[in-house]
Design an enzyme around this catalytic site. Sequence first.
Site, PDB file in Angstrom:
ATOM      1  N   ASP A  33      28.481 -11.171  14.439  1.00  0.00           N
ATOM      2  CA  ASP A  33      27.924 -10.427  15.581  1.00  0.00           C
ATOM      3  C   ASP A  33      29.021  -9.747  16.387  1.00  0.00           C
ATOM      4  O   ASP A  33      28.870  -8.617  16.838  1.00  0.00           O
ATOM      5  CB  ASP A  33      27.132 -11.366  16.503  1.00  0.00           C
ATOM      6  N   SER A  78       5.173   2.146 -16.281  1.00  0.00           N
ATOM      7  CA  SER A  78       4.667   0.811 -16.024  1.00  0.00           C
ATOM      8  C   SER A  78       4.863  -0.019 -17.298  1.00  0.00           C
ATOM      9  O   SER A  78       5.444   0.482 -18.260  1.00  0.00           O
ATOM     10  CB  SER A  78       3.197   0.943 -15.662  1.00  0.00           C
ATOM     11  N   GLU A 111      13.539 -11.180 -18.202  1.00  0.00           N
ATOM     12  CA  GLU A 111      13.783 -11.152 -16.751  1.00  0.00           C
ATOM     13  C   GLU A 111      12.531 -11.640 -16.038  1.00  0.00           C
ATOM     14  O   GLU A 111      11.421 -11.300 -16.457  1.00  0.00           O
ATOM     15  CB  GLU A 111      14.037  -9.704 -16.279  1.00  0.00           C
ATOM     16  N   LYS A 113       9.481 -11.450 -13.733  1.00  0.00           N
ATOM     17  CA  LYS A 113       8.748 -10.272 -13.251  1.00  0.00           C
ATOM     18  C   LYS A 113       8.518 -10.464 -11.757  1.00  0.00           C
ATOM     19  O   LYS A 113       7.670 -11.252 -11.333  1.00  0.00           O
ATOM     20  CB  LYS A 113       7.422 -10.123 -14.006  1.00  0.00           C
ATOM     21  N   ASP A 115       7.340 -10.007  -8.058  1.00  0.00           N
ATOM     22  CA  ASP A 115       6.033  -9.529  -7.596  1.00  0.00           C
ATOM     23  C   ASP A 115       6.183  -8.761  -6.284  1.00  0.00           C
ATOM     24  O   ASP A 115       6.007  -9.300  -5.201  1.00  0.00           O
ATOM     25  CB  ASP A 115       5.095 -10.730  -7.421  1.00  0.00           C
ATOM     26  N   TYR A 223      16.174  -3.457 -11.921  1.00  0.00           N
ATOM     27  CA  TYR A 223      15.865  -3.809 -13.310  1.00  0.00           C
ATOM     28  C   TYR A 223      16.116  -2.657 -14.272  1.00  0.00           C
ATOM     29  O   TYR A 223      15.720  -2.717 -15.425  1.00  0.00           O
ATOM     30  CB  TYR A 223      14.448  -4.346 -13.472  1.00  0.00           C
ATOM     31  N   LYS A 289      12.342  -7.479 -22.802  1.00  0.00           N
ATOM     32  CA  LYS A 289      12.787  -6.139 -23.176  1.00  0.00           C
ATOM     33  C   LYS A 289      13.666  -6.232 -24.422  1.00  0.00           C
ATOM     34  O   LYS A 289      14.432  -7.187 -24.556  1.00  0.00           O
ATOM     35  CB  LYS A 289      13.635  -5.528 -22.047  1.00  0.00           C
ATOM     36  N   LYS A 313       2.209 -12.025 -18.456  1.00  0.00           N
ATOM     37  CA  LYS A 313       1.706 -12.436 -17.152  1.00  0.00           C
ATOM     38  C   LYS A 313       1.394 -13.934 -17.139  1.00  0.00           C
ATOM     39  O   LYS A 313       0.896 -14.478 -18.120  1.00  0.00           O
ATOM     40  CB  LYS A 313       0.426 -11.657 -16.812  1.00  0.00           C
ATOM     41  N   CYS A 405     -28.608  -8.655   9.785  1.00  0.00           N
ATOM     42  CA  CYS A 405     -27.251  -8.222   9.437  1.00  0.00           C
ATOM     43  C   CYS A 405     -26.258  -8.704  10.500  1.00  0.00           C
ATOM     44  O   CYS A 405     -26.480  -8.481  11.690  1.00  0.00           O
ATOM     45  CB  CYS A 405     -27.229  -6.689   9.345  1.00  0.00           C
ATOM     46  N   CYS A 408     -25.054  -5.219  12.430  1.00  0.00           N
ATOM     47  CA  CYS A 408     -25.903  -4.335  13.240  1.00  0.00           C
ATOM     48  C   CYS A 408     -27.251  -4.960  13.585  1.00  0.00           C
ATOM     49  O   CYS A 408     -28.077  -4.323  14.236  1.00  0.00           O
ATOM     50  CB  CYS A 408     -26.116  -3.005  12.527  1.00  0.00           C
ATOM     51  N   CYS A 423     -28.430  -5.141   4.032  1.00  0.00           N
ATOM     52  CA  CYS A 423     -28.770  -4.790   5.403  1.00  0.00           C
ATOM     53  C   CYS A 423     -29.605  -3.511   5.317  1.00  0.00           C
ATOM     54  O   CYS A 423     -29.268  -2.597   4.564  1.00  0.00           O
ATOM     55  CB  CYS A 423     -27.491  -4.534   6.192  1.00  0.00           C
ATOM     56  N   CYS A 429     -25.455   1.280  10.454  1.00  0.00           N
ATOM     57  CA  CYS A 429     -24.712   0.017  10.437  1.00  0.00           C
ATOM     58  C   CYS A 429     -23.218   0.314  10.375  1.00  0.00           C
ATOM     59  O   CYS A 429     -22.736   0.946   9.439  1.00  0.00           O
ATOM     60  CB  CYS A 429     -25.131  -0.827   9.237  1.00  0.00           C
TER      61      CYS A 429
HETATM   62  S1  IVH Z   1      10.936  -3.045 -16.133  1.00  0.00           S
HETATM   63  C1  IVH Z   1       9.798   1.034 -18.030  1.00  0.00           C
HETATM   64  N1  IVH Z   1      11.544  -5.361 -15.109  1.00  0.00           N
HETATM   65  O1  IVH Z   1       6.464  -4.614 -12.933  1.00  0.00           O
HETATM   66  C2  IVH Z   1       9.295  -0.063 -17.197  1.00  0.00           C
HETATM   67  N2  IVH Z   1       9.674  -4.232 -14.204  1.00  0.00           N
HETATM   68  O2  IVH Z   1       3.993  -4.104 -14.366  1.00  0.00           O
HETATM   69  C3  IVH Z   1      10.260  -0.522 -16.182  1.00  0.00           C
HETATM   70  N3  IVH Z   1       8.612  -5.403 -12.338  1.00  0.00           N
HETATM   71  O3  IVH Z   1       6.407  -1.161 -12.333  1.00  0.00           O
HETATM   72  C4  IVH Z   1       9.875  -1.792 -15.558  1.00  0.00           C
HETATM   73  N4  IVH Z   1       9.966  -7.116 -12.302  1.00  0.00           N
HETATM   74  O4  IVH Z   1       7.551  -2.643 -10.575  1.00  0.00           O
HETATM   75  C5  IVH Z   1      10.700  -4.324 -15.068  1.00  0.00           C
HETATM   76  N5  IVH Z   1      12.255  -7.398 -14.288  1.00  0.00           N
HETATM   77  C6  IVH Z   1      11.405  -6.373 -14.241  1.00  0.00           C
HETATM   78  C7  IVH Z   1      10.366  -6.304 -13.310  1.00  0.00           C
HETATM   79  C8  IVH Z   1       9.509  -5.217 -13.326  1.00  0.00           C
HETATM   80  C9  IVH Z   1       8.918  -6.552 -11.731  1.00  0.00           C
HETATM   81  C10 IVH Z   1       7.470  -4.527 -11.974  1.00  0.00           C
HETATM   82  C11 IVH Z   1       7.822  -3.058 -11.882  1.00  0.00           C
HETATM   83  C12 IVH Z   1       6.888  -2.378 -12.831  1.00  0.00           C
HETATM   84  C13 IVH Z   1       5.796  -3.390 -12.971  1.00  0.00           C
HETATM   85  C14 IVH Z   1       5.058  -3.225 -14.285  1.00  0.00           C
END
Ligand code: IVH
Length: 665
Positions: A33, A78, A111, A113, A115, A223, A289, A313, A405, A408, A423, A429
């Site tokens: 600080d 994605s 990696e 995933k 959230d 990533y 990957k 997932k 309802c 309303c 309703c 409403c």
């Molecule tokens: S690779 C070409 N790596 O998941 C695709 N995505 O469901 C590049 N996400 O849009 C994505 N962790 O926002 C990648 N270790 C990870 C991730 C990751 C979270 C998300 C990302 C993506 C979504 C797809």
Amino acid sequence: MNLNYEQLVERINLWNHAYYVLDNPLVSDAEYDLAFRELLALEADNPELVTPESPSQRIGLAPIAEFKKVEHGVKMLSLANAFSLQETFDFFDKAAKELDVSPESLAIFSEPKLDGLAITIHYQHGVFSYAATRGDGQIGEDVTHNIKTIKSVPLKLDTDTPPEQLEVRGEVFMPKAAFEKLNRLAGEQNTKVFVNPRNAAAGTVRQMNPKIAAARDLQFIPYGIGEYQGEHDFTRHSDIIDYLVSLGFRRNPHCYAFSGSFAAFTDNYQQMEQLRDSLPMEIDGIVYKIDDLATQIVLGFIARSPKWAVARKFPAQQVTTQLIGVDFQVGRTGVLTPVARLEPVFVGGVTVSNATLHNMDEIERLGLCIGDSVEIQRAGDVIPKVVKVVEQGEDRQPIIMPEDCPVCASPVARTEGQAAFRCTGGLICAAQSAERIEHYASRKCMNIVNLGTKLIELLYSKGIINTIADIYKIKLEDIATLEGQGEKSAQNVLDSIEAAKTTKLSTFLAALGIPEVGEGGSKNVAKYFKSLPAIQAASVEDLLQVPDVGPVTANSIVDFFHDARNQAIVADIINAGVHWEDEQHEPAQAQPLAGQTWVLTGTMAMPRHEAKALLESLGAKVAGSVSKKTNCVVAGAEAGSKLAKAEELGVKVMNEAEFLAAFRF
Ligand code: IVH
């Protein structure tokens, strides 16, 4: 301390990196600080010294008036999803077949995933330039002001040889502890409580004022990269990650490299599943990957996702808690939905206190009473649901649908043969109004492009619009005086309201939100009657002549147009200038698919409703399931059982690119 300005900036940035990236503080808060205050004083006395990488610049930006659109040079894609080990293995097995190698020979990099939400950050000559959201993959929104506040995002890359251009892509998320703290505070201050850390992160990144993001603990973990102009010739994805970490970014914890055997995927999954709850951030799966970049290029992409990476997932999480009450929520079409109020319970990093119960039939099916112990399930971003009664409560109370309802006070009625209670307040409403206005203005309906959900909610909460007809009474100053809006954006809204006045009868009918009258029904009714007065005058018997219109829909249309309040609203809209060409006069289109049945499945880049409309305009019927009678299946990414069924039955399959090539361009 006697450091010059640059040394002071460097020192504070070094401490920040140690604290926020390495989780390894080098100094006490007090010492930090003190140095920060010294920096601010120096900058106040010598404003010409301030550099973009100064830690003072993280919160220095002014609130923005609107989100600027940003076009991504390299599309933000994605990932396809896999919901089992078998699906994961099959994904890479397919890739291996295409490459003509064994799956075991593939070098896989795993990696967690994370959230949160995808963000891209651009660096020019090593200095933070701007950051944007993913948006639709092609065009995102500029969120520089908020991303700059994230302390694990370097303002200047830690290298003496910075690349000319570097686009770092990764996830912004809120750690579990920060999320709990934020919601605890929100509870105390009676402000918005977020459902999960992902919503909290997304809500924070979309704030206009960067001070809000600066006060919340967001993190960023990369990533991958997008655009890159630099001297490195990367051979593996994991090299890119190492490079990004060397530049000052956080490393995703628990990444592993292994070969693509079934046993290796099994081990990795089991290990990650066990680790999941102990991680400081929410993860909703594992991303696998192919590590070798040359192989990634050979495989390429399908629709919106790469053929070299998949998201495995995690399944839904289940816990037991007690049902302490049931509330009834009123939706856009007036349906009353029972919502379970639960004894708060922590599941997968989130405290759950509500769950959907769908309808009264579901309550009966579950045999549910207030006071029972119930099992609830939460899967990703899906609203938690009650799965079953685990134990009946001692003093259990039946769940009763209210007679009036809750919003309303109009009577609640159940249509014969239907699960839903409604309703009967129609457009008066309040619960139905805001949602009806959103539905009316939405892309699928009147397509008033600049009148989005947020703005509608704001205008509605201020009493500026109460019904869909009020949209046409909005004045420039009604919008221009709202927080975060200006004259320019207000004019854009008015322009889009004006532009959307030219529509189609079927679209207008669907936009009215008449219960039971969706897109398909509206088309049939408009095609049959050809004018609004004819529809308004139609009896139930007349309506029953329309293809695919049954008694429930026919009665609903008659009830709607017989209600004087609805008549007044429709008349106001027409008087405001909403119009359409008589559908009789629409140019006749070639209908090459007349008589055919098509099925759409999987995730497509083109919105599903557009693909459906395209097929219908070509004469095809779009069905929900595959049978021997299906003429063709259009399979997007992640297509599963429908694609398998089509292959089994020998039904023709097209991917999205083939479909577009054949019919769109
Ligand atoms: S690779 C070409 N790596 O998941 C695709 N995505 O469901 C590049 N996400 O849009 C994505 N962790 O926002 C990648 N270790 C990870 C991730 C990751 C979270 C998300 C990302 C993506 C979504 C797809």
